[in-house]
Design a protein around this motif. Sequence first.
Motif, PDB file in Angstrom:
ATOM      1  N   VAL A  49       0.845  -1.192   0.000  1.00  0.00           N
ATOM      2  CA  VAL A  49       0.000   0.000   0.000  1.00  0.00           C
ATOM      3  C   VAL A  49       0.877   1.238   0.000  1.00  0.00           C
ATOM      4  O   VAL A  49       1.912   1.280   0.654  1.00  0.00           O
ATOM      5  CB  VAL A  49      -0.954   0.001   1.226  1.00  0.00           C
ATOM      6  CG1 VAL A  49      -0.180  -0.096   2.523  1.00  0.00           C
ATOM      7  CG2 VAL A  49      -1.835   1.239   1.242  1.00  0.00           C
ATOM      8  N   ASN A  50       0.472   2.231  -0.798  1.00  0.00           N
ATOM      9  CA  ASN A  50       1.068   3.565  -0.778  1.00  0.00           C
ATOM     10  C   ASN A  50      -0.045   4.536  -0.409  1.00  0.00           C
ATOM     11  O   ASN A  50      -1.169   4.401  -0.888  1.00  0.00           O
ATOM     12  CB  ASN A  50       1.644   3.949  -2.141  1.00  0.00           C
ATOM     13  CG  ASN A  50       2.533   2.879  -2.731  1.00  0.00           C
ATOM     14  OD1 ASN A  50       2.212   2.298  -3.758  1.00  0.00           O
ATOM     15  ND2 ASN A  50       3.649   2.592  -2.087  1.00  0.00           N
ATOM     16  N   TYR A  51       0.250   5.520   0.447  1.00  0.00           N
ATOM     17  CA  TYR A  51      -0.815   6.439   0.820  1.00  0.00           C
ATOM     18  C   TYR A  51      -0.255   7.806   1.181  1.00  0.00           C
ATOM     19  O   TYR A  51       0.936   7.959   1.475  1.00  0.00           O
ATOM     20  CB  TYR A  51      -1.631   5.892   1.998  1.00  0.00           C
ATOM     21  CG  TYR A  51      -0.894   5.900   3.316  1.00  0.00           C
ATOM     22  CD1 TYR A  51      -1.061   6.936   4.229  1.00  0.00           C
ATOM     23  CD2 TYR A  51      -0.026   4.870   3.650  1.00  0.00           C
ATOM     24  CE1 TYR A  51      -0.387   6.957   5.438  1.00  0.00           C
ATOM     25  CE2 TYR A  51       0.652   4.879   4.862  1.00  0.00           C
ATOM     26  CZ  TYR A  51       0.470   5.920   5.744  1.00  0.00           C
ATOM     27  OH  TYR A  51       1.142   5.935   6.938  1.00  0.00           O
ATOM     28  N   SER A  52      -1.132   8.787   1.144  1.00  0.00           N
ATOM     29  CA  SER A  52      -0.795  10.133   1.594  1.00  0.00           C
ATOM     30  C   SER A  52      -2.036  10.744   2.216  1.00  0.00           C
ATOM     31  O   SER A  52      -3.166  10.369   1.881  1.00  0.00           O
ATOM     32  CB  SER A  52      -0.300  11.008   0.431  1.00  0.00           C
ATOM     33  OG  SER A  52      -1.339  11.233  -0.500  1.00  0.00           O
ATOM     34  N   ILE A  53      -1.826  11.685   3.138  1.00  0.00           N
ATOM     35  CA  ILE A  53      -2.933  12.392   3.784  1.00  0.00           C
ATOM     36  C   ILE A  53      -2.649  13.882   3.707  1.00  0.00           C
ATOM     37  O   ILE A  53      -1.533  14.326   3.998  1.00  0.00           O
ATOM     38  CB  ILE A  53      -3.080  11.977   5.255  1.00  0.00           C
ATOM     39  CG1 ILE A  53      -3.347  10.474   5.371  1.00  0.00           C
ATOM     40  CG2 ILE A  53      -4.205  12.761   5.929  1.00  0.00           C
ATOM     41  CD1 ILE A  53      -3.334   9.952   6.798  1.00  0.00           C
ATOM     42  N   GLU A  54      -3.638  14.664   3.276  1.00  0.00           N
ATOM     43  CA  GLU A  54      -3.467  16.110   3.199  1.00  0.00           C
ATOM     44  C   GLU A  54      -4.798  16.807   3.453  1.00  0.00           C
ATOM     45  O   GLU A  54      -5.857  16.186   3.395  1.00  0.00           O
ATOM     46  CB  GLU A  54      -2.896  16.520   1.835  1.00  0.00           C
ATOM     47  CG  GLU A  54      -3.735  16.092   0.652  1.00  0.00           C
ATOM     48  CD  GLU A  54      -3.055  16.402  -0.674  1.00  0.00           C
ATOM     49  OE1 GLU A  54      -2.358  17.430  -0.758  1.00  0.00           O
ATOM     50  OE2 GLU A  54      -3.231  15.633  -1.633  1.00  0.00           O
ATOM     51  N   ALA A  55      -4.727  18.088   3.754  1.00  0.00           N
ATOM     52  CA  ALA A  55      -5.922  18.906   3.962  1.00  0.00           C
ATOM     53  C   ALA A  55      -6.216  19.679   2.678  1.00  0.00           C
ATOM     54  O   ALA A  55      -5.339  20.370   2.159  1.00  0.00           O
ATOM     55  CB  ALA A  55      -5.716  19.871   5.122  1.00  0.00           C
ATOM     56  N   LEU A  56      -7.436  19.546   2.159  1.00  0.00           N
ATOM     57  CA  LEU A  56      -7.816  20.203   0.914  1.00  0.00           C
ATOM     58  C   LEU A  56      -9.226  20.766   1.025  1.00  0.00           C
ATOM     59  O   LEU A  56     -10.057  20.253   1.776  1.00  0.00           O
ATOM     60  CB  LEU A  56      -7.780  19.204  -0.256  1.00  0.00           C
ATOM     61  CG  LEU A  56      -6.427  18.595  -0.645  1.00  0.00           C
ATOM     62  CD1 LEU A  56      -6.636  17.506  -1.692  1.00  0.00           C
ATOM     63  CD2 LEU A  56      -5.490  19.669  -1.174  1.00  0.00           C
ATOM     64  N   SER A  57      -9.489  21.804   0.246  1.00  0.00           N
ATOM     65  CA  SER A  57     -10.854  22.299   0.113  1.00  0.00           C
ATOM     66  C   SER A  57     -11.577  21.406  -0.891  1.00  0.00           C
ATOM     67  O   SER A  57     -11.039  21.110  -1.957  1.00  0.00           O
ATOM     68  CB  SER A  57     -10.855  23.742  -0.375  1.00  0.00           C
ATOM     69  OG  SER A  57     -10.236  24.593   0.573  1.00  0.00           O
ATOM     70  N   PRO A  58     -12.780  20.966  -0.581  1.00  0.00           N
ATOM     71  CA  PRO A  58     -13.462  20.022  -1.465  1.00  0.00           C
ATOM     72  C   PRO A  58     -14.063  20.696  -2.689  1.00  0.00           C
ATOM     73  O   PRO A  58     -14.506  21.854  -2.612  1.00  0.00           O
ATOM     74  CB  PRO A  58     -14.568  19.457  -0.566  1.00  0.00           C
ATOM     75  CG  PRO A  58     -14.881  20.588   0.364  1.00  0.00           C
ATOM     76  CD  PRO A  58     -13.560  21.270   0.626  1.00  0.00           C
TER      77      PRO A  58
END
Length: 253
Positions: free
Chosen positions: A196-205
């Motif tokens: 598994v590769n993953y990333s987490i970020e904060a974005l405006s939807p």
Amino acid sequence: MTGQVLPSPWQTIDLESILDSAADVPVYQQIKDYLLERIHAGDWKEGDAIPSEQELSKQFGVSRMTVNRAVRELTAEQVLTRIQGSGTYVAQHKYQSTLVEIKSIAEEVHARGHRHRSELHLLERAKASELLALPFGLKPGAPLFHSVIVHFENDVPIQVEDRWVNPAVAPDYMQQDFSAITPNEYLMAAAPLQGVNYSIEALSPPREIADMLHIQSKEPCLVLKRRTLSKGQAASVVTMWHPGSRYQFAGSF
């Protein structure tokens, strides 16, 4: 190579007799498939050494460079691991618990003693764009399955799951009842996890995501992007949108 009886890895093989049915598949890919078949059959278990590149080169009657590409790609996919001066081994799969636990959103909700339900907004067959083909290792225009599902906790939307699936790994994806089973639950059964590769970020939807989550478009979301590997190839690429005011990620090592 599926369905064919292959010789011992210590014998020289006749490529023409084995590869006739896969003439359009690159030889390095056929070597990858062969190695994966032996691993999935249990001939080589986690921690076992596989034949050296020199032995595989002799076995398949191809250059060592071709074998090296197959082994290098399986190493990048965390199927194999190389130890300098020792050899190449079937990888120990520790990443499932030490990096991020792959859990169904329904399981998470039920663990909190709450009620889960989902709404299917889209389920379609589509063609991979040039950008999307890249993480799958496919050519642009290759077929993919695509689903968009909103998950609710006690009737409050907490996740929009925008998922693309490789039909070669999960051919029955389109036949599933996603009101009774989550895509994650189906894929974990149909396509055993290899990496598994993953990333987490904060974005405006985007507006459509905000509408599905019942939030304002200016409210930030926690966005988990994840690519899972199974059977030596990418199984799915998913983007999961969570309203920042209602959701948090937590874990421990």
